[in-house]
Structure formats: C-alpha cells, structure tokens
Motif scaffolding. Structure first.
Motif, PDB file in Angstrom:
ATOM      1  N   ASN A 108      44.509  42.539  50.205  1.00 32.68           N
ATOM      2  CA  ASN A 108      44.052  43.121  48.932  1.00 32.68           C
ATOM      3  C   ASN A 108      44.260  42.163  47.774  1.00 32.68           C
ATOM      4  O   ASN A 108      43.395  41.988  46.927  1.00 32.68           O
ATOM      5  CB  ASN A 108      44.793  44.426  48.646  1.00 32.68           C
ATOM      6  CG  ASN A 108      44.319  45.530  49.558  1.00 32.68           C
ATOM      7  OD1 ASN A 108      43.261  45.406  50.189  1.00 32.68           O
ATOM      8  ND2 ASN A 108      45.091  46.593  49.656  1.00 32.68           N
ATOM      9  N   GLU A 168      41.777  39.384  48.004  1.00 30.03           N
ATOM     10  CA  GLU A 168      40.420  39.817  47.664  1.00 30.03           C
ATOM     11  C   GLU A 168      40.270  40.068  46.174  1.00 30.03           C
ATOM     12  O   GLU A 168      39.236  39.764  45.573  1.00 30.03           O
ATOM     13  CB  GLU A 168      40.061  41.082  48.457  1.00 30.03           C
ATOM     14  CG  GLU A 168      39.508  40.722  49.824  1.00 30.03           C
ATOM     15  CD  GLU A 168      39.444  41.924  50.739  1.00 30.03           C
ATOM     16  OE1 GLU A 168      39.655  43.065  50.258  1.00 30.03           O
ATOM     17  OE2 GLU A 168      39.198  41.721  51.938  1.00 30.03           O
ATOM     18  N   SER A 169      41.330  40.611  45.563  1.00 31.86           N
ATOM     19  CA  SER A 169      41.225  40.939  44.144  1.00 31.86           C
ATOM     20  C   SER A 169      41.005  39.685  43.305  1.00 31.86           C
ATOM     21  O   SER A 169      40.441  39.747  42.221  1.00 31.86           O
ATOM     22  CB  SER A 169      42.465  41.686  43.675  1.00 31.86           C
ATOM     23  OG  SER A 169      43.559  40.812  43.708  1.00 31.86           O
ATOM     24  N   GLU A 178      39.300  37.184  44.522  1.00 28.38           N
ATOM     25  CA  GLU A 178      38.066  36.626  45.076  1.00 28.38           C
ATOM     26  C   GLU A 178      38.267  35.199  45.570  1.00 28.38           C
ATOM     27  O   GLU A 178      37.610  34.250  45.126  1.00 28.38           O
ATOM     28  CB  GLU A 178      36.933  36.683  44.028  1.00 28.38           C
ATOM     29  CG  GLU A 178      36.558  38.118  43.704  1.00 28.38           C
ATOM     30  CD  GLU A 178      35.537  38.219  42.588  1.00 28.38           C
ATOM     31  OE1 GLU A 178      35.162  37.181  42.028  1.00 28.38           O
ATOM     32  OE2 GLU A 178      35.109  39.346  42.313  1.00 28.38           O
ATOM     33  N   LEU A 179      39.241  35.054  46.441  1.00 31.45           N
ATOM     34  CA  LEU A 179      39.548  33.735  46.988  1.00 31.45           C
ATOM     35  C   LEU A 179      39.275  33.709  48.474  1.00 31.45           C
ATOM     36  O   LEU A 179      39.309  34.749  49.139  1.00 31.45           O
ATOM     37  CB  LEU A 179      41.028  33.407  46.782  1.00 31.45           C
ATOM     38  CG  LEU A 179      41.544  33.344  45.345  1.00 31.45           C
ATOM     39  CD1 LEU A 179      43.063  33.330  45.345  1.00 31.45           C
ATOM     40  CD2 LEU A 179      40.994  32.112  44.663  1.00 31.45           C
ATOM     41  N   SER A 180      39.045  32.519  48.996  1.00 29.01           N
ATOM     42  CA  SER A 180      38.969  32.393  50.449  1.00 29.01           C
ATOM     43  C   SER A 180      40.401  32.251  50.965  1.00 29.01           C
ATOM     44  O   SER A 180      41.332  31.993  50.189  1.00 29.01           O
ATOM     45  CB  SER A 180      38.148  31.167  50.827  1.00 29.01           C
ATOM     46  OG  SER A 180      38.907  30.017  50.511  1.00 29.01           O
TER      47      SER A 180
END
Lengths: 165, 572, 171
Positions: free
Chosen positions: B48, B51-52, B54-56
């Motif tokens: 989470n 993702e928050s 927005e990274l690989s």
C-alpha cells in the motif's frame, strides 16, 4: 518483644514529638477528608441516587479510621522511640505495636541527613536518618542541637571505623 | 585507547578517547530499528505504501536503501560528535571522565573504589575486534565508566593496569613486580601485620567480647590467607611461613569450565520451564475464550480446540527455543578463574563477556536450585556485589554446576565456613531437612504463615558465615559473611504478633541475595541480632579493605578503630 | 538549625537568575498547559460554560500562577540559604529555609563525584555537583558552584579521605 534485654538504656526522643505528630496527623486527616469526602459528595451529587453511593464513602471512612487509630498510637510510639549510642554501633528502637530494633555499626554509615520542617522547628524537633550501603534507619524528633551533635559524632565515629564499603 | 588528547588542565597524563571506529560500530544499531519496522509491517501495508507513492518495486527498494543510508550517516555523525567529547584518563589513583556536548559531565572515581571490571564483546563489536570495558563502583547496577569500544587487546591491557593500580600493589614494595626479588625473610613481618599487635597490645582481643574472639580463632584455624589480612591476630598465632606465602603472588588458576552438554541441557530445561509456564497462561486465557464462545451458543468448538492445540504447541516450542538459545548463548564455554585480581568468569557464544570481581568485593552469596535443576543435581550461584546491584547476568557466577562445582566456586567466593566438613554441611543443608541439622526451624505455631517453606526456613551460624535457608520446591541457601552485614534489624510483623514470633533482616548492599528471617523463636533470634551486631561492628576490620594488596591501609583502619573505640567508650 | 556561626560557604549568586528562569519556564508551561485547554473548551464548546460554576475551573491555572510567583519570591532566600562546609571528617551540605535539610557525608565514603553542566548553567557559569556513595545512593546533588570551585571541591573531597585517614592513624 518481651525477650529483648531490658538493661539497655535507650535515650528517649523529645516529648514534644507527640504534639507535633498529633498536629501533623490532624492536618493530614482534614486534608484527606476534604479531598476524599468532597469527591464522594460530588460524585454522589452528580450521579443517580442509589444504595451503592454508600460505597463512595469507603475511602473517606478508611482514612478516618486510620487517622483516629494513629491518634491513639502516636503517644505510645513516641514513648517507645529512642536510641542508644554504643561503643561500636547505634541501636534504634521504634514501633508501638510492631516493635523494631535496628543496629547500625558506625563504620557502615554512608551519610547522615538531618531534616526539619517549619512546624518541627516550632517544637525544636529534627529528624536524623542514617544511610548505609544497603539500608536506612531513622531517628525522629531529636532536639535540634542533639541532632547536630549526633550527626557530627556519627560522622566522626564512622570515619574512625571506616572500612571497605 | 587511542589518540592521546592534549589538555591544558593537567598536562602530565594525557586524555584518551575510545577507538575511532566506535561511532560507526554503534550506529549499526540503527539498522536494527529499520529491521524491526520492516518485520512488523505486513506485506500488504508495504505494498500500500509503495502504491500510494506510485513507485515501482525497484524504485521503492532504492529509496528505502537511501533512507537507511542517510539514517546511518546521521547516526554516525552524532556518535562521532559524542565520541569526540568522550574523553577519559587513568591516573595513579583515579579514573576521570569528561563527556557530553550540550550537557557536560565530569566524573572522578578513585580506583580503590573499584568493585568490578567487565569486558563485553557484543557480536557487532566482535566483528571489528573491539571490546567494551566497564568499571563498576559501588553505585548499583549501571557501569560507572563504560568505554565503548576499545581494541580487544587494549581493553585487556587497560583492565590489567586498572586492577593492578586498584589493588594497591604498587604501594607495597614487597608486591611490586619490579621488586619481586626483594621479598625476603626480613621483609614483611617486621613492619607489617604481626608487628602491629606487639607494638600496641590493645589490639589483642583478650577481652571476652565473645563472638569476636571466637570468630578470630576460627579464622586462625581455617583461613590462613584471610588471616594475614588481619592486623590484630593474637600474637604468636600466625606461623611465619603463612605471612611469607601470602607474599608469593597468587598465580592465575582455572577453577572450572562447564561442558557444552550441560550448558545445552540447562538451557533446554530452563527453556521448557519458561515454555510450560507461558503455555499454562495461554491455556488459562484460551480456556476463558473458549468458555465465552461456548456461552455464545456457537457450536464450533472443535476447530477452536484444534487451532488452540496447535497454537499451544507453537507457543511452548517458540518460548522454549528462544529461552534455551539465550541461555546457551550467554553461558557457552563458561569458565571461572582465580588470580591476584580476584575471580573472573568468562562466557558467551555470539557475544562474549568476562566479569572480574576483585577480592573482598563479594557481599553475599546464594546457592540457588530452580525446580527444573533438581532432577539433575544442578545448582546456580549468585552473588551480591555492590557494583553490580541487581543485574541478573553479572551476578550469576555459576549458571549451572554440579555440587562439586559449587564447592570449588565457594572456595574462592566465600570465606572458609570455619567448621569441620563445611561441604557436608552445605550439601545437607540444601538437600535434607531434619530436626537436628543445625538449622533453626519455624516453630510449629507459626507454620501457618510459612505454608510452603515450612520447617525448611531457618538459619545457622558458623564462625565466619550466617547461613539462611529458604523455600522448599526451589532450594535457596544464602550465605553472608558476618562482617558484610550493613545493618541488623529485628522486628515483629503482624504474623509474628499472632504467633508470638519475631523476624529479622540483615541488610547487605542491593543484590540478588536477600537476608530475611521470618517467624522465628524470639529468644534465639534476638540473640542472633546482638551476635551479628557485635560481629559486624568488629569483624569487618579483618576482611574489609579497598586496596586488597596493601597492608598499610588495613593497619590504619585498625589503629583508628582502636582510638575510636576509646573515644566512643568515653562518650557512650 | 543552628550552625549559623560556622563558616559555611555560599553558592554563586548567579544561581538566583538561573533558578528564576528555570522556575518561570517550568511554571509557565504548567500554567499554559492548564489554561489553553480551558480557553479552547470555553470558545469551542460554550455549552459547558452555561453552568457558571465551570468558571471556577479557571482557579486552577490562577493557583498555579500564584504558586509560581510565591516560589519566585522565595528563590533568592533559598539560594542564599544553600551552603557547604568542609569539616574535619565530613562534608556538610545545607539547604532550605522552611524545610531545612543537612547532609553529612564522611569524606571516605564517597564513591565518586560528578560535575554536570547544562547549556543554561554554562551561560550562568555554575555547575551541579553530585556525590555518590555506596549502595546506589546519591547522597546529594548540589547546584550553584562555579566550575573552578566545583573542581577544587571534588579534588579536596577525594583527597581528604585519605589524608585524614593517615593523620588519624599517626596520631
């Protein structure tokens, strides 16, 4: 403790200690009753009435009993309380009901503290506490001069018998 | 110790700092924090977080490593500043410390106050060949001076030097290693111990001060080495050669090692004990939950039982393994040695430690047998040392030993008991209880207050020791040399009031050994109170001293004590 | 307690402003800690204050304020009452006006001596000295000596133990 030898002469503390402790006890009683009694009354006033409200008064009642009992014991405690400076140690007797005898060798004392509050000063009383590496013993209610004398003597004797810890 | 630092204050002895890579070693602990955070976040939370932003995954790992690196740098920087301001030096008779950047602290401790020296090598420091040296004064548990870290060889060298300086050996020309050959027939006896009483006849305890005289004569018989430390023996009692042999340096000697099998065995047994105890708790809690769910009327108790059973076993297993490993890790390769600098115990698997307790620093001793050890005839020995206070690991000087090991350790920890067959006495005291075993017993009218320990709780005195036995399921035997008692107290508690008994407490510096006697016959216990008060006032002069190798100091004590006694007599 | 005629040494008078600042900060925080929540409640949830008795709650911060001022008035006397005396056998530390306290530590009982100096203390050129004896007892901490005097006292304390012992033995 009947078996404790009677021939030992204990020096009594000042009689005025009784007065001081009674006053102290009374003040403590008033303060505690105001706090706990007041809290009980307030809670009772704010909450729904019921028989359980009596429970609120238990702390106050306990405090009252405690202080009243103490009031009767204090004179005896003061009469019993005393000390005896022996050649190599100091003996302290205390406790009206639960009697206690303490022996502190002079060579063991680490430091001596003398304290005096404002009310104690009025009655010329001072407390002496003797700390060793593993314990603490107290003599309450000495005349100020005697307390200072004892402090100096304990220090000097302790010094002369100093060893190890 | 590296890097002497110039200071105008006292140019003769340079100030030192700990090893310069210490700040880096210490900053590794930051990694632990990150490790802890990572292991405590579930994978879902991590995902989470990633993702928050927005990274690989790759970026996330890179950023994380970056953060760790920066944290490490910051920590290392802070530790470096602290390191720069942490300076110490050892002079002929004191250790001095200057520390602190914002809040400055200067500590000054005389070396004769030294109670114990430890060298610890935590895993990280060990990888860098570093050790931590801690000096303890009689101030409780925390180290008075902790040098984190020094090169291992430097730490050992420093320990040797400190112990040598603290022993007072350099004050005594007879013991100066440089002047070793001068130890000759004329040397010690002329000015030292045996001379003193002759010059000053008051020292001779001819007066029938009963416990002291008895104590001293027992000392003469049983403790020749201890006796040469006494300055006031009856004249003519010490044979010359004993005084001489004291001069001979006490060569380092290995006392015992604990075989790995026993260390592991004890670890497993203790681990199991802890596991079972926690499992019992789990059972109680689990049972309560089960009862609640059954009350709810749900009938699915079976999966509950299976799950509970598996959980139960897991708990037992986990706690057993963790405890057992901790035990093995700290007790691995346990070795005890003795030398002129006292008793030294070494142990440890991943992190190692070595504790040195100089002579005359042990205040009380306790032989302890946990229930689990009873099946194997193992014992543990704990000591009260004023420098250690209550810390558990340092106060255990024998983690698990056979009775024979106990005796070996006692021979260096405790003074000779002063009785025939002390070994038998101790063995029987631990193992059996009978009416005529020399110990007092709680009188039957007070047994109600001692439901478990019952008859076993009691004391006995030997010329040198006060022995107190506690507990029935576990076994505890506390031994306290009379002269170590700081204060004696005899009192009556509520239970005493009911049964007409009294209790006593003999205070020693804080440590694992308690010296309380409860619910005993008044007459005998009051007699013990006076006996101990008297011995404590006199006998400490025989054994107690700061610099254990210098005789003069003790002579001084003795002389001043006599003077004081004369003065005290005037006053009292 | 008497001993007034004995040559007690006083601590540095600069301890007075230092203590005043410390006192102001301490009581200030306490005062605001009580006052701000009350103000917030009064203006955010005024319902509570329909009962006029609630205003009595303001007595609490007011009391703290008065208490702080009283302490501030006592501080100069308190500092002047602090003193130490190097006796033949022991160091005596004295303090307190209403509640008096004297600690006597025989020189030979001192395990070690610490001198502390925080940033504020450094600004006022005073230190705090603490004396530790055996058995985990800090006999006393004593604030207000300048660094030079603190170091002199420390050296004196640790040396005296031995000098005095030797002297006793020779006599």
């Amino acid at each position: 403790m009947k078996d404790f030898p009677h021939h030992l002469q204990f020096r009594p503390v000042r009689r005025q200690l009784t007065t001081y402790r009674q006053i102290h006890n009374a003040i403590s009683l008033v303060i505690n009753i105001v706090i706990f009694g007041g809290a009980a009354v307030l809670t009772g006033y704010l909450s729904e009435p019921g028989w359980w409200q009596l429970l609120l008064y238990i702390p106050a009642a306990w405090i009252l009993i405690h202080h009243v009992v103490k009031m009767f014991i204090i004179p005896r405690q003061v009469r019993i309380h005393g000390w005896a400076e022996q050649a190599d140690d100091i003996l302290i007797r205390s406790g009206a009901i639960f009697r206690k005898y303490q022996a502190v060798p002079y060579g063991r004392l680490q430091f001596v503290v003398v304290t005096q509050g404002p009310l104690q000063r009025k009655y010329d009383l001072a407390d002496v506490s003797i700390t060793t590496a593993g314990s603490k013993a107290e003599i309450l209610g000495l005349p100020t001069i005697e307390a200072t004398r004892l402090r100096d003597d304990l220090s000097a004797r302790g010094y002369a018998r100093l060893a190890g810890l | 110790m590296s890097q002497p630092v110039q200071q105008q204050h006292s140019p003769e002895i340079p100030w030192s700092r700990v090893h310069p890579i210490s700040p880096f070693v210490r900053s590794w602990s930051v990694l632990l924090i990150f490790g802890y955070v990572l292991t405590n976040l579930s994978l879902q939370t991590l995902r989470n977080i990633v993702e928050s932003f927005e990274l690989s995954i790759g970026q996330a790992i890179l950023i994380f490593l970056g953060i760790v690196f920066i944290a490490l740098l910051v920590a290392a920087g802070l530790y470096t500043i602290a390191w720069r301001f942490y300076q110490f030096r050892i002079t002929a008779d004191a250790v001095e410390l200057h520390a602190g950047v914002v809040f400055r602290r200067r500590r000054y401790m005389r070396l004769d106050r030294l109670q114990a020296v430890d060298i610890d090598r935590p895993l990280f420091a060990r990888l860098f060949g570093l050790s931590k040296l801690s000096l303890h004064a009689a101030d409780g548990s925390e180290a008075t001076l902790a040098l984190e870290y020094l090169k291992a060889t430097d730490a050992e060298q420093l320990r040797r030097e400190i112990l040598y300086l603290a022993s007072g050996a350099q004050d005594d020309p007879q013991l100066d290693p440089m002047a070793e050959s001068t130890t000759s027939e004329t040397g010690p006896s002329a000015g030292h111990s045996p001379g003193a009483p002759a010059a000053n006849p008051v020292t001779h305890p001819a007066a029938p001060a009963y416990p002291y005289a008895e104590y001293l004569s027992a000392y003469v018989q049983h403790n020749p080495r201890g006796l040469t430390e006494a300055v006031s023996p009856p004249p003519g009692v010490i044979p010359q050669q004993i005084t001489q042999s004291r001069r001979a340096k006490n060569p380092p000697r290995e006392l015992l090692t604990i075989p790995l099998s026993r260390v592991v065995g004890a670890g497993v047994v203790t681990g199991l004990g802890a596991g079972i105890a926690s499992a019992l708790w789990a059972l109680i809690v689990g049972g309560f939950v089960l009862w609640l769910s059954a009350r709810d009327g749900s009938n699915e108790t079976l999966p509950f039982l299976i799950g509970g059973g598996i959980g139960f076993l897991l708990i037992v297993g986990f706690i057993t393994i963790v405890t057992a490993f901790a035990q093995v890790n700290s007790n691995y390769n346990f070795t005890a040695r003795t030398s002129d600098s006292g008793v030294r115990v070494l142990s440890g698997l991943l992190s190692t430690s070595s504790h040195t307790i100089p002579p005359g620093r042990i205040q009380a001793i306790q032989i302890y047998q946990p229930i689990a050890y009873r099946f194997f005839g193992w014992y543990r020995i704990q000591v009260s040392v004023a420098g250690y206070g209550l810390t558990d690991s340092s106060t255990t000087v024998l983690p698990v030993g056979k009775f024979n090991d106990v005796l070996i350790m006692l021979s260096v920890l405790a003074p000779d008991a002063g009785v025939e067959r002390a070994d038998e006495l101790i063995y029987n005291a631990l193992k059996y209880t009978s009416d005529d075993d020399g110990f007092t017993h709680v009188p039957s009218r007070a047994r109600f207050w001692q439901p478990v320990a019952g008859r076993r709780h009691g004391y006995m005195t030997t010329p040198t020791l006060l022995l107190i036995r506690y507990a029935k399921l576990r076994r505890i035997l506390a031994m306290i040399p009379h002269e170590r008692i700081q204060q004696s107290t005899v009192h009556q508690s509520l239970s005493d009031k009911f049964s007409g008994t009294v209790s006593a407490r003999f205070s020693t510096p804080p440590g694992p050994v308690r010296v309380n006697i409860s619910n005993h016959e008044p007459e005998a216990l009051i007699q013990l109170f006076f006996h101990e008060a008297e011995i404590a006032a006199h006998a400490r002069r025989i054994k107690d001293k700061n610099k254990w190798m210098a005789d003069e100091e003790l002579e001084n004590f003795e002389k001043t004590a006599i003077k004081a006694k004369a003065q005290g007599g005037d006053r009292a | 307690m008497d001993h007034e005629n004995l040559p007690y040494r006083r601590v540095s008078p600069r301890l007075i402003p230092l203590r005043q600042i410390n006192n102001a900060i301490g009581f200030g925080i306490f005062f605001l800690f009580l006052l701000i929540p009350l103000l917030i409640v009064q203006f955010v949830a005024p319902l509570f204050f329909t009962n006029s008795a609630a205003y009595l709650l303001y007595l609490l911060p007011a009391g703290v304020l008065v208490w702080g001022i009283v302490v501030a008035c006592i501080i100069p006397r308190q500092v002047r009452a602090m003193g130490y005396l190097e006796n033949r056998d022991d160091l005596v530390l004295r303090r307190g006006i209403l509640f008096r306290n004297q600690v006597a530590v025989p020189y030979g009982r001192i395990q070690y001596v610490d001198i502390h100096q925080g940033p504020l203390q450094r600004a006022f050129g005073v230190t705090q000295i603490s004396i530790t004896t055996a058995g985990g007892g800090t006999a006393s901490t004593f604030e207000g000596l300048p660094m030079v005097e603190a170091e002199r006292l420390r050296d004196e304390l640790t040396q005296r133990g031995f000098a005095r012992l030797a002297e006793l033995a020779e006599a």
